[in-house]
Design an enzyme around this catalytic site. Structure first.
Site, mmCIF file in Angstrom:
data_model
loop_
_atom_site.group_PDB
_atom_site.id
_atom_site.type_symbol
_atom_site.label_atom_id
_atom_site.label_comp_id
_atom_site.label_asym_id
_atom_site.label_seq_id
_atom_site.Cartn_x
_atom_site.Cartn_y
_atom_site.Cartn_z
ATOM 1 N N ARG A 54 13.754 28.419 -12.997
ATOM 2 C CA ARG A 54 12.788 29.135 -13.824
ATOM 3 C C ARG A 54 11.386 28.542 -13.633
ATOM 4 N NH1 ARG A 54 15.702 30.030 -17.839
ATOM 5 N NH2 ARG A 54 15.730 27.921 -18.663
ATOM 6 N N ASP A 112 25.701 25.633 -4.773
ATOM 7 C CA ASP A 112 27.090 25.975 -4.482
ATOM 8 C C ASP A 112 27.553 26.932 -5.573
ATOM 9 O OD1 ASP A 112 29.746 26.194 -3.912
ATOM 10 O OD2 ASP A 112 30.229 24.097 -4.286
ATOM 11 N N GLY A 116 20.981 14.538 -10.198
ATOM 12 C CA GLY A 116 20.729 15.767 -10.940
ATOM 13 C C GLY A 116 21.269 15.752 -12.363
ATOM 14 N N ASP A 151 20.309 22.805 -16.711
ATOM 15 C CA ASP A 151 19.200 22.121 -16.043
ATOM 16 C C ASP A 151 18.842 22.821 -14.735
ATOM 17 O OD1 ASP A 151 19.195 20.191 -18.041
ATOM 18 O OD2 ASP A 151 20.551 18.868 -16.927
ATOM 19 N N HIS A 177 23.698 20.704 -4.205
ATOM 20 C CA HIS A 177 24.934 20.453 -4.939
ATOM 21 C C HIS A 177 25.911 19.696 -4.037
ATOM 22 C CE1 HIS A 177 24.160 23.974 -7.899
ATOM 23 N NE2 HIS A 177 23.743 22.835 -8.393
ATOM 24 N N ASP A 188 17.064 16.679 -11.877
ATOM 25 C CA ASP A 188 16.559 18.056 -11.871
ATOM 26 C C ASP A 188 15.357 18.177 -12.805
ATOM 27 O OD1 ASP A 188 18.639 18.854 -10.165
ATOM 28 O OD2 ASP A 188 19.940 19.421 -11.838
ATOM 29 N N HIS A 240 25.886 20.648 -15.505
ATOM 30 C CA HIS A 240 24.467 20.649 -15.882
ATOM 31 C C HIS A 240 23.792 21.946 -15.446
ATOM 32 C CE1 HIS A 240 24.581 19.170 -11.782
ATOM 33 N NE2 HIS A 240 23.300 19.395 -11.664
#
Length: 126
Positions: A101, A85, A60, A95, A12, A65, A92
């Site tokens: 996951r 962060d 991202g 995402d 981030h 991502d 987002h």
């Protein structure tokens, strides 16, 4: 024929310098890996350690991502280091959660902070 192992590096905005420092510190071990990174993070890593094999994907929020998620789902990414962060809201965020996951579903090592990333790097051979 074996393929080169691949690590995904994402950070981030407030963690991009930490990621560049991480790449500098672990340069010797990362030299044996193909690196995929989201756009700006990949640029910062490449500036910090030009010798590394870094493939820059989209930013991202613009799909980077998701590109990395697709690489995880096809078995092309072996490890994920994602410096998040937690104190800054992300537009987002969905995402980001999807990417974490996928790393969990496909059972690849994942570090979300420097302490865990350093431990993962200790397990690698140069």
């Amino acid at each position: 024929m074996s393929r080169t192992r691949c690590i995904a590096l994402i950070a981030h905005d407030q963690k991009k310098e930490d990621m560049a420092d991480f790449a500098r510190h672990h340069q010797a071990k990362l030299m044996g890996w193909r690196i995929v990174a989201t756009g700006t993070t990949g640029g910062r890593i490449k500036d910090a350690v030009p010798e590394l094999d870094v493939t820059r994907l989209k930013s991202g929020p613009l799909g980077g991502d998701q590109q990395i998620g697709a690489l995880i789902s096809t078995g092309e990414v072996d490890m994920l280091v994602f410096f998040v962060d937690p104190l800054t809201p992300m537009p987002h965020d969905v995402d980001v959660k999807a990417l974490m996951r996928l790393a969990t579903v496909y059972d690849i090592p994942m570090a979300l902070n420097l302490a865990t990333a350093d431990i993962l790097m200790q397990t690698l051979t140069a």
